[in-house]
Design a protein around this motif. Structure first.
Motif, PDB file in Angstrom:
ATOM      1  N   GLY A  13     -15.109 -11.128 -44.005  1.00 21.04           N
ATOM      2  CA  GLY A  13     -16.225 -12.045 -44.201  1.00 21.04           C
ATOM      3  C   GLY A  13     -16.892 -12.524 -42.923  1.00 21.04           C
ATOM      4  N   CYS A  14     -16.528 -11.940 -41.783  1.00 17.79           N
ATOM      5  CA  CYS A  14     -17.105 -12.439 -40.525  1.00 17.79           C
ATOM      6  C   CYS A  14     -17.620 -11.283 -39.671  1.00 17.79           C
ATOM      7  N   CYS A  15     -18.781 -11.489 -39.040  1.00 13.88           N
ATOM      8  CA  CYS A  15     -19.367 -10.441 -38.190  1.00 13.88           C
ATOM      9  C   CYS A  15     -18.844 -10.543 -36.758  1.00 13.88           C
ATOM     10  N   PHE A  16     -18.412  -9.410 -36.223  1.00 15.86           N
ATOM     11  CA  PHE A  16     -17.906  -9.342 -34.843  1.00 15.86           C
ATOM     12  C   PHE A  16     -18.700  -8.319 -34.048  1.00 15.86           C
ATOM     13  N   ILE A  17     -18.668  -8.465 -32.733  1.00 19.76           N
ATOM     14  CA  ILE A  17     -19.344  -7.500 -31.864  1.00 19.76           C
ATOM     15  C   ILE A  17     -18.513  -6.212 -31.813  1.00 19.76           C
ATOM     16  N   GLN A  18     -19.211  -5.095 -31.972  1.00 10.28           N
ATOM     17  CA  GLN A  18     -18.530  -3.795 -31.943  1.00 10.28           C
ATOM     18  C   GLN A  18     -17.792  -3.588 -30.621  1.00 10.28           C
ATOM     19  N   ASN A  19     -16.650  -2.976 -30.715  1.00  6.94           N
ATOM     20  CA  ASN A  19     -15.844  -2.568 -29.559  1.00  6.94           C
ATOM     21  C   ASN A  19     -15.283  -3.708 -28.710  1.00  6.94           C
ATOM     22  N   MET A  20     -15.440  -4.917 -29.185  1.00  4.70           N
ATOM     23  CA  MET A  20     -14.906  -6.045 -28.402  1.00  4.70           C
ATOM     24  C   MET A  20     -13.609  -6.557 -29.000  1.00  4.70           C
ATOM     25  N   VAL A  21     -13.356  -6.211 -30.253  1.00  6.16           N
ATOM     26  CA  VAL A  21     -12.169  -6.709 -30.931  1.00  6.16           C
ATOM     27  C   VAL A  21     -11.841  -5.777 -32.101  1.00  6.16           C
ATOM     28  N   THR A  22     -10.588  -5.692 -32.452  1.00  8.89           N
ATOM     29  CA  THR A  22     -10.199  -4.836 -33.584  1.00  8.89           C
ATOM     30  C   THR A  22      -9.765  -5.702 -34.776  1.00  8.89           C
ATOM     31  N   PRO A  23      -9.850  -5.156 -35.985  1.00 10.29           N
ATOM     32  CA  PRO A  23      -9.354  -5.892 -37.159  1.00 10.29           C
ATOM     33  C   PRO A  23      -7.891  -6.302 -36.985  1.00 10.29           C
ATOM     34  N   GLU A  24      -7.089  -5.440 -36.350  1.00 13.51           N
ATOM     35  CA  GLU A  24      -5.658  -5.755 -36.178  1.00 13.51           C
ATOM     36  C   GLU A  24      -5.508  -7.001 -35.302  1.00 13.51           C
ATOM     37  N   TYR A  25      -6.319  -7.071 -34.256  1.00 14.95           N
ATOM     38  CA  TYR A  25      -6.218  -8.233 -33.362  1.00 14.95           C
ATOM     39  C   TYR A  25      -6.632  -9.504 -34.107  1.00 14.95           C
ATOM     40  N   ASP A  27      -6.386 -10.062 -37.288  1.00  9.81           N
ATOM     41  CA  ASP A  27      -5.265 -10.414 -38.176  1.00  9.81           C
ATOM     42  C   ASP A  27      -4.139 -11.090 -37.402  1.00  9.81           C
ATOM     43  N   SER A  28      -3.897 -10.598 -36.200  1.00  6.93           N
ATOM     44  CA  SER A  28      -2.757 -11.119 -35.428  1.00  6.93           C
ATOM     45  C   SER A  28      -2.962 -12.584 -35.030  1.00  6.93           C
ATOM     46  N   LEU A  29      -4.213 -13.020 -34.996  1.00  6.39           N
ATOM     47  CA  LEU A  29      -4.478 -14.397 -34.547  1.00  6.39           C
ATOM     48  C   LEU A  29      -3.889 -15.444 -35.489  1.00  6.39           C
ATOM     49  N   GLU A  30      -3.719 -15.070 -36.733  1.00  4.78           N
ATOM     50  CA  GLU A  30      -3.163 -16.043 -37.683  1.00  4.78           C
ATOM     51  C   GLU A  30      -1.789 -16.533 -37.247  1.00  4.78           C
ATOM     52  N   ARG A  76     -11.691 -20.241 -17.700  1.00  2.62           N
ATOM     53  CA  ARG A  76     -11.196 -21.600 -17.959  1.00  2.62           C
ATOM     54  C   ARG A  76     -11.044 -21.874 -19.458  1.00  2.62           C
ATOM     55  N   VAL A  77     -12.076 -21.434 -20.198  1.00  2.00           N
ATOM     56  CA  VAL A  77     -12.088 -21.702 -21.645  1.00  2.00           C
ATOM     57  C   VAL A  77     -12.363 -20.374 -22.366  1.00  2.00           C
ATOM     58  N   PRO A  78     -11.410 -19.438 -22.298  1.00  2.00           N
ATOM     59  CA  PRO A  78     -11.679 -18.073 -22.795  1.00  2.00           C
ATOM     60  C   PRO A  78     -11.787 -17.981 -24.313  1.00  2.00           C
ATOM     61  N   TRP A  79     -12.380 -16.877 -24.755  1.00  2.00           N
ATOM     62  CA  TRP A  79     -12.554 -16.626 -26.190  1.00  2.00           C
ATOM     63  C   TRP A  79     -11.249 -16.162 -26.791  1.00  2.00           C
ATOM     64  N   ILE A  80     -10.812 -16.846 -27.816  1.00  2.00           N
ATOM     65  CA  ILE A  80      -9.568 -16.418 -28.466  1.00  2.00           C
ATOM     66  C   ILE A  80      -9.778 -15.066 -29.148  1.00  2.00           C
ATOM     67  N   GLU A  81     -10.952 -14.832 -29.727  1.00  2.00           N
ATOM     68  CA  GLU A  81     -11.139 -13.592 -30.497  1.00  2.00           C
ATOM     69  C   GLU A  81     -11.629 -12.408 -29.651  1.00  2.00           C
ATOM     70  N   TYR A  82     -12.062 -12.681 -28.432  1.00  2.00           N
ATOM     71  CA  TYR A  82     -12.513 -11.575 -27.576  1.00  2.00           C
ATOM     72  C   TYR A  82     -11.708 -11.585 -26.281  1.00  2.00           C
ATOM     73  N   ASN A  83     -10.493 -11.072 -26.356  1.00  2.00           N
ATOM     74  CA  ASN A  83      -9.654 -11.055 -25.153  1.00  2.00           C
ATOM     75  C   ASN A  83      -9.781  -9.687 -24.499  1.00  2.00           C
ATOM     76  N   LEU A 106     -10.062 -17.691 -40.468  1.00  2.00           N
ATOM     77  CA  LEU A 106      -9.422 -16.691 -39.607  1.00  2.00           C
ATOM     78  C   LEU A 106      -8.627 -17.319 -38.455  1.00  2.00           C
ATOM     79  N   MET A 107      -8.575 -18.619 -38.450  1.00  2.00           N
ATOM     80  CA  MET A 107      -7.918 -19.311 -37.330  1.00  2.00           C
ATOM     81  C   MET A 107      -6.389 -19.276 -37.430  1.00  2.00           C
ATOM     82  N   PRO A 108      -5.701 -19.464 -36.298  1.00  2.00           N
ATOM     83  CA  PRO A 108      -4.233 -19.504 -36.328  1.00  2.00           C
ATOM     84  C   PRO A 108      -3.710 -20.556 -37.307  1.00  2.00           C
ATOM     85  N   LYS A 109      -2.599 -20.204 -37.959  1.00  2.00           N
ATOM     86  CA  LYS A 109      -2.024 -21.101 -38.967  1.00  2.00           C
ATOM     87  C   LYS A 109      -1.674 -22.469 -38.382  1.00  2.00           C
TER      88      LYS A 109
END
Ligand code: A3P
Length: 292
Positions: A13-25, A27-30, A76-83, A106-109
């Motif tokens: 349900g969320c749009c991401f920038i191509q090649n900057m993040v994978t679905p697996e990553y 999912d792992s954020l939870e 200093r304040v990096p993107w959690i979803e675009y590492n 999609l945020m961490p539990k």
């Protein structure tokens, strides 16, 4: 994967920038473990993210305030979803500051269970759209849509980075009682930055002297940030941002939508957004001269 084009892909349900993040990553954020001292800055794109990143960095880092440390805001304040640089987020020294455009679901539990703190910055969606429209020209990673009408339709349908603005803000607001969250608006920051900085300090339990607060407010002004390479994104490589097409620090005002949207476009926008927006408690300000 739900949908995908050259620039964006939609996942859960969320749009991401191509090649900057994978679905697996994503999912792992939870299961990304949250510490009580973590601070998350959450925004819909173009709502004042870099502005608030800068404020957080200035509040937490004396070396940023007094100019003895030269560090990019993205570090200093990096993107959690675009590492993209594969930084060891787990072992970053506390307090760990993160930015995110993620929707609540999609945020961490841990964050959902009330650990850590969240600062959510919202901006009136017409100015968000206009800012996005200009930014899509500068950003090589986003589709450049010349026709404002076309980009507005994408925005109203949630086919932009961040997906549907209404879903984003409603999703976060609905959880306000389950987490430590401070809501701020771009407009209130614009009207009275000092009060907003004090609010943030209060929320984070940070005690700064009057002089230090003055410093934060001064260094977070649009004028200062526009000429500081750490805060105007000019250090970004040309394959990410093309500054021949415009600036990241563009106008930084309230009500710029009036300079581009026609009466018909404004009506069309309202026909899709107004009803749901009226249920939100935020007092959005649509013109720089309006009272908050
Ligand atoms: P405009 O394009 O309307 O000028 P984000 O960081 O979320 O992408 O948001 C970018 C928007 O915030 C841009 O809006 C930018 O100019 C504005 N902005 C950044 N720093 C600001 C500041 N110190 N004061 C006011 N606006 C600021």
């Amino acid at each position: 994967m739900e949908t995908s084009d050259k620039y964006l892909f939609k996942y859960r349900g969320c749009c991401f920038i191509q090649n900057m993040v994978t679905p697996e990553y994503i999912d792992s954020l939870e299961d990304f473990e949250i510490k009580d001292s973590d601070v998350f800055l959450v925004t819909f794109p173009k709502s004042g993210t870099i502005w608030t990143q800068n404020i957080l960095s200035l509040i937490y880092h004396e070396g940023h305030r007094n100019g003895t440390e030269d560090m990019e805001l993205a570090d200093r304040v990096p993107w959690i979803e675009y590492n993209i640089q594969n930084v060891d987020y787990v072992n970053r020294p506390s307090p760990r500051l993160f930015s995110s455009h993620l929707p609540y679901h999609l945020m961490p539990k841990g964050l959902k269970n009330g650990r850590g703190k969240v600062i959510y910055v919202a901006r009136n969606p017409k100015d968000v759209l206009v800012s996005y429209y200009h930014f899509s020209k500068v950003s090589v990673l986003l589709e450049e849509v010349e026709d404002f009408d076309a980009i507005m339709e994408k925005f109203l349908a949630g086919r932009v980075l961040g997906s549907l603005w209404l879903d984003h803000i409603e999703g976060w607001y609905a959880q306000r009682d389950n987490m430590n969250i401070l809501f701020l608006t771009y407009e209130e920051m614009k009207k009275d930055l000092r009060s907003s900085v004090l609010k943030v300090c209060d929320f984070l339990g940070k005690r700064l002297t009057e002089e230090e607060i003055d410093d934060v407010v001064d260094k977070a002004s649009f004028g200062k940030m526009s000429v500081d390479r750490r805060t105007n994104y000019t250090t970004m490589p040309p394959d990410v941002l093309d500054f021949s097409k415009g600036r990241f620090m563009r106008k930084g005002t309230v009500g710029d939508w009036k300079n581009i949207m026609t009466v018909a476009q404004n009506e069309r926008f309202d026909s899709v957004f107004k009803e749901r927006m009226e249920k939100l408690p935020f007092k959005f300000c649509w013109d720089i001269n309006d009272e908050l």
